[in-house]
Design a protein around this motif. Structure first.
Motif, PDB file in Angstrom:
ATOM      1  N   LEU A  63      40.956  27.462  30.731  1.00 37.54           N
ATOM      2  CA  LEU A  63      41.238  28.895  30.795  1.00 37.54           C
ATOM      3  C   LEU A  63      41.366  29.400  32.226  1.00 37.54           C
ATOM      4  O   LEU A  63      42.241  30.208  32.544  1.00 37.54           O
ATOM      5  CB  LEU A  63      40.138  29.673  30.064  1.00 37.54           C
ATOM      6  N   MET A  64      40.475  28.939  33.115  1.00 41.60           N
ATOM      7  CA  MET A  64      40.440  29.490  34.473  1.00 41.60           C
ATOM      8  C   MET A  64      41.264  28.689  35.476  1.00 41.60           C
ATOM      9  O   MET A  64      41.629  29.196  36.538  1.00 41.60           O
ATOM     10  CB  MET A  64      38.991  29.598  34.943  1.00 41.60           C
ATOM     11  N   GLY A  65      41.566  27.438  35.142  1.00 41.78           N
ATOM     12  CA  GLY A  65      42.316  26.604  36.073  1.00 41.78           C
ATOM     13  C   GLY A  65      43.673  27.163  36.465  1.00 41.78           C
ATOM     14  O   GLY A  65      44.007  27.214  37.656  1.00 41.78           O
ATOM     15  N   PRO A  66      44.493  27.621  35.506  1.00 37.53           N
ATOM     16  CA  PRO A  66      45.831  28.100  35.867  1.00 37.53           C
ATOM     17  C   PRO A  66      45.824  29.287  36.835  1.00 37.53           C
ATOM     18  O   PRO A  66      46.613  29.321  37.779  1.00 37.53           O
ATOM     19  CB  PRO A  66      46.436  28.495  34.508  1.00 37.53           C
ATOM     20  N   ILE A  67      44.947  30.267  36.632  1.00 34.03           N
ATOM     21  CA  ILE A  67      44.948  31.433  37.521  1.00 34.03           C
ATOM     22  C   ILE A  67      44.347  31.075  38.871  1.00 34.03           C
ATOM     23  O   ILE A  67      44.751  31.618  39.907  1.00 34.03           O
ATOM     24  CB  ILE A  67      44.206  32.628  36.864  1.00 34.03           C
ATOM     25  N   LEU A  68      43.396  30.157  38.910  1.00 32.23           N
ATOM     26  CA  LEU A  68      42.867  29.696  40.195  1.00 32.23           C
ATOM     27  C   LEU A  68      43.958  28.988  40.993  1.00 32.23           C
ATOM     28  O   LEU A  68      44.079  29.163  42.209  1.00 32.23           O
ATOM     29  CB  LEU A  68      41.677  28.762  39.973  1.00 32.23           C
ATOM     30  N   TYR A  69      44.743  28.195  40.299  1.00 34.05           N
ATOM     31  CA  TYR A  69      45.848  27.491  40.954  1.00 34.05           C
ATOM     32  C   TYR A  69      46.830  28.493  41.561  1.00 34.05           C
ATOM     33  O   TYR A  69      47.257  28.359  42.699  1.00 34.05           O
ATOM     34  CB  TYR A  69      46.551  26.596  39.933  1.00 34.05           C
ATOM     35  N   ARG A  70      47.173  29.517  40.782  1.00 28.55           N
ATOM     36  CA  ARG A  70      48.144  30.500  41.260  1.00 28.55           C
ATOM     37  C   ARG A  70      47.584  31.381  42.378  1.00 28.55           C
ATOM     38  O   ARG A  70      48.295  31.730  43.312  1.00 28.55           O
ATOM     39  CB  ARG A  70      48.599  31.396  40.113  1.00 28.55           C
ATOM     40  N   SER A  71      46.318  31.767  42.275  1.00 25.72           N
ATOM     41  CA  SER A  71      45.775  32.742  43.217  1.00 25.72           C
ATOM     42  C   SER A  71      45.258  32.121  44.503  1.00 25.72           C
ATOM     43  O   SER A  71      45.168  32.795  45.528  1.00 25.72           O
ATOM     44  CB  SER A  71      44.657  33.553  42.549  1.00 25.72           C
ATOM     45  N   ILE A  72      44.902  30.821  44.489  1.00 25.50           N
ATOM     46  CA  ILE A  72      44.317  30.206  45.683  1.00 25.50           C
ATOM     47  C   ILE A  72      45.184  29.070  46.227  1.00 25.50           C
ATOM     48  O   ILE A  72      45.454  28.995  47.426  1.00 25.50           O
ATOM     49  CB  ILE A  72      42.895  29.690  45.385  1.00 25.50           C
TER      50      ILE A  72
END
Length: 217
Positions: free
Chosen positions: A181-190
């Motif tokens: 769940l959190m991996g994709p947005i972490l990838y995009r934001s960081i």
């Protein structure tokens, strides 16, 4: 790692000090709040200018903030403790539950990370700090214990509630669900510098796309 030690007599009186902390105090802000803000800003400015965490010194931070070294040492025992607070401050608190159920709270959690990624200067400084922590074990461990673990636990508690509500499958490990769940947005934001985070509907799209595959059969 270079370690600074407090030096007696370095604290300046505001009557003779023209630094930003004292200037703010004369405008009416409490001295401690003004000095703290000046110190945080100085560290962020130094890092944004290319100074690495290893190169930062208490003396350099004090000079950039316009305060004496004693002002810093009264608040933090060493550079590592100060840097943990600086990086932790860049990590804005996670949102409170929406009251609309687990799906709504998952969307809000992902959108919180999207919004954080939109703050370009903060994003750059945070990315630089996280990339350098591996070479500073004490700082890395302190950041993990004080920032990463509590937030991961909060995220897993939300995912556990989603499982209990029947929104997510119960046959997968919580840690795996959290990463999915959190991996994709972490990838995009960081990690992905050119990612588009402007879409206000991005969090809903991400969560609903994942729920299609992670919902109970």
């Amino acid at each position: 790692m270079k370690t600074d030690t407090p030096t007696a007599g370095t604290e300046q009186d505001c009557a003779a000090d023209s630094g930003p902390a004292c200037a703010a105090t004369r405008r009416g802000r409490p001295r401690s709040e003004a000095a703290e803000q000046a110190i945080f800003t100085a560290v962020e400015d130094l890092m944004a200018g290319g100074t690495t965490m290893a190169e930062l010194t208490i003396e350099g931070i004090a000079t950039a903030a316009g305060v004496g070294k004693a002002t810093i040492y009264r608040r933090w025992p060493n550079k590592e403790a100060l840097l943990v607070d600086v990086v932790g401050r860049l990590e804005v608190p996670m949102p409170e539950p929406t009251g609309g159920g687990a799906r709504a709270d998952l969307i809000e959690m992902i959108d919180y990370m999207r919004r954080r990624g939109l703050a370009k200067r903060t994003r750059w400084v945070l990315k630089a700090a996280l990339g350098q922590m591996q070479s500073l074990p004490e700082l890395h461990n302190a950041y993990r214990d004080r920032v990463v673990k509590p937030r991961r636990e909060a995220g897993l508690a939300l995912i556990r509630r989603a499982v209990d509500e029947g929104v997510l499958r119960s046959d997968l490990e919580l840690d795996l669900l959290g990463d999915l769940l959190m991996g994709p947005i972490l990838y995009r934001s960081i990690l992905w510098d050119d990612s588009d985070l402007e879409d206000p509907d991005l969090a809903r799209k991400m969560v609903d796309s994942l729920l299609d595959g992670l919902a109970p059969h």
